[in-house]
Scaffold this active site. Structure first.
Site, PDB file in Angstrom:
ATOM      1  N   HIS A  74       0.834  -1.210   0.000  1.00  0.00           N
ATOM      2  CA  HIS A  74       0.000   0.000   0.000  1.00  0.00           C
ATOM      3  C   HIS A  74       0.866   1.258   0.000  1.00  0.00           C
ATOM      4  CE1 HIS A  74      -2.379   3.111   2.318  1.00  0.00           C
ATOM      5  NE2 HIS A  74      -3.123   2.917   1.250  1.00  0.00           N
ATOM      6  N   GLU A  77       2.016   1.923  -3.444  1.00  0.00           N
ATOM      7  CA  GLU A  77       0.915   2.492  -4.240  1.00  0.00           C
ATOM      8  C   GLU A  77       0.917   4.014  -4.118  1.00  0.00           C
ATOM      9  OE1 GLU A  77      -3.448   3.749  -3.439  1.00  0.00           O
ATOM     10  OE2 GLU A  77      -3.161   1.641  -2.864  1.00  0.00           O
ATOM     11  N   HIS A  78       1.068   4.528  -2.908  1.00  0.00           N
ATOM     12  CA  HIS A  78       1.127   5.978  -2.695  1.00  0.00           C
ATOM     13  C   HIS A  78       2.350   6.589  -3.381  1.00  0.00           C
ATOM     14  CE1 HIS A  78      -1.836   6.984   0.681  1.00  0.00           C
ATOM     15  NE2 HIS A  78      -2.089   5.726   0.377  1.00  0.00           N
ATOM     16  N   GLU A 154      -3.616   7.661   7.667  1.00  0.00           N
ATOM     17  CA  GLU A 154      -4.705   6.904   7.061  1.00  0.00           C
ATOM     18  C   GLU A 154      -5.083   5.718   7.946  1.00  0.00           C
ATOM     19  OE1 GLU A 154      -5.810   4.482   2.917  1.00  0.00           O
ATOM     20  OE2 GLU A 154      -3.933   5.637   3.062  1.00  0.00           O
TER      21      GLU A 154
END
Length: 453
Positions: A74, A77-78, A154
């Site tokens: 993840h 991905e950022h 997040e």
């Protein structure tokens, strides 16, 4: 190879009230081919609107992370939005906005996907940008540190500040005793804090290659145009090293029942979740997966379901009751049942009611009429999803990224039609065993929980 997406689903609906204009049966056609470097391409033309969804799927997700590096899929991905040698940070999203489009990305256990929905004339530009960042991202230490703070925040608002999300995370970690599906996609906070530039680049260099990716294009574009643009952009990237299987630890035999209790003063209505490890559509027996999909719909797929009718309408002990089968997974997936009490009922009342409904299916099965209604609901649902470019791209990409094929996906309506009542009863007996389940209770601090409370 060309295959029809909607025809099989439409043909599976045989009753007169499902009749549809024959021209619509051919509206969605999938072309499936590979580039010379091994990148798989699926094209689904739909000229009804001047819109195209362009989506790249990498066969790499949270379950592929090295031990101790949870959250790196993840995090990467950022970081993919931080720019390349050719394009400064923000240039990609600026280009999407200038075309009036939208873009985003998401990570799951088995894949990471990046997409743009744009007008047809922007397709070549999107391919150029996406192909560029497939192999040429540039990451400064400052950018990595800044984005690490973003993913930590997040996690705080998605999980730490949400009692229901914390319960689900604890349930997964308890359900999967050995498989990495028990580790959250966002990662564990203490490990996320240690992720760095070297971790991101190591994951990137292992998985982000054309031969480990699937390109899905849905919308107002013809096959040959997509093929030419893909060859011109993605086709120039050299084939990477083969990812020799996704060798994940597998689950041992499940032979215990476990209970997870989370009490939080912010909870106003208690919740119950029961989970089981099951097969998936990628498993050896596709018949079991479609039977589990139908079982989930019959048991708790909405207001027509057994749980809703019995617990919410007839007995009035639940405000909601549902079931779900998460079948699109590379490895063994899970089946879940949810419920919440209403009025003077307790969470124990709901638990007993759910157990009774499941046992009834095990002992008495399901009727032909109920099964037929469920078949039609699932097939209609697929047809409705096929009417949206982004959702259709997700259907194909998710299936291909988890070990399925276009042919298997198109055969799904026929497999649904082939399920018999005995098949549904069989998977209920095989998988929904209370002695191999994980039961989760979410309740206020003062609440009593447990099936016998």
């Amino acid at each position: 190879m060309e295959l029809n997406c909607n025809a099989d689903a439409l043909n599976a609906l045989q009753s007169p009230e499902e009749a549809i204009d024959e021209s619509k049966r051919e509206r969605t056609v999938a072309a499936d081919f590979s580039l010379g470097n091994g990148m798989q391409v699926v094209v689904i033309p739909d000229h009804s609107m001047p819109i195209v969804t362009h989506m790249v799927w990498y066969k790499a997700g949270a379950a592929d992370e090295p031990p101790g590096k949870s959250g790196i899929a993840h995090f990467l991905e950022h970081l993919m939005f931080k720019g390349t040698r050719r394009h400064k940070p923000g240039a990609f999203r600026k280009a999407v906005a200038e075309f009036g489009g939208r873009d985003n990305a998401f990570t799951s256990f088995d894949y990471t996907a990046f997409f743009q929905t744009i007008p047809p004339e922007a397709l070549g530009t999107m391919m150029e940008f996406e192909a560029d960042r497939m192999r040429h991202i540039e990451l400064s230490e400052t950018a990595v540190a800044t984005e690490r703070d973003v993913i930590l925040e997040e996690r705080r608002w998605r999980v730490d500040d949400s009692p229901s999300a914390r319960l689900d995370e604890a349930l997964r970690a308890t359900l999967y005793q050995n498989h990495p599906y028990g580790t959250p996609v966002l990662g564990w906070m203490h490990e996320m804090k240690q992720l760095d530039r070297a971790d991101a680049l190591a994951f990137y260099d292992r998985f982000y290659w054309p031969n480990n990716a699937v390109l899905v294009v849905v919308g107002d574009a013809d096959v040959e145009t997509v093929r030419a643009l893909a060859e011109k952009t993605y086709g120039l990237i050299p084939r990477g090293p083969d990812v020799l299987g996704r060798n994940r630890p597998q689950e041992p035999k499940q032979d215990t029942s476990r209970t997870v209790v989370l009490k939080d003063p912010r909870v106003s209505v208690p919740q119950l979740t029961i989970s089981w490890v099951t097969t998936s559509y990628t498993g050896a027996d596709h018949g079991e997966a479609v039977a589990l999909s139908l079982l989930a719909d019959i048991l708790g797929g909405g207001q027509h379901s057994r749980l809703y009718k019995e617990l919410v309408v007839q007995r009035g002990i639940a405000t909601k009751a549902s079931a779900a089968f998460e079948g699109r997974a590379l490895d063994r997936s899970r089946f879940r049942v949810h419920g919440s009490p209403q009025a003077d009922a307790t969470i124990a009342d709901v638990h007993r009611g759910i157990n009774e409904a499941i046992e009834n299916i095990k002992t008495s099965g399901v009727t032909d009429e109920a099964l037929d209604r469920s078949r039609r609901r699932l097939i209609r649902g697929m047809i409705f999803e096929c009417d949206q470019t982004q959702q259709l791209a997700i259907i194909y990409g998710r299936a291909l990224a988890t070990g399925s094929t276009v042919e298997h996906l198109h055969a799904w309506p026929r497999r649904i039609q082939g399920v018999m009542p005995a098949d549904v009863q069989s998977v209920a007996k095989k998988y929904l065993n209370p002695d191999r389940s994980v039961v989760g209770y979410l309740a206020p601090h003062q609440a009593e929980v447990g099936a016998n409370s």
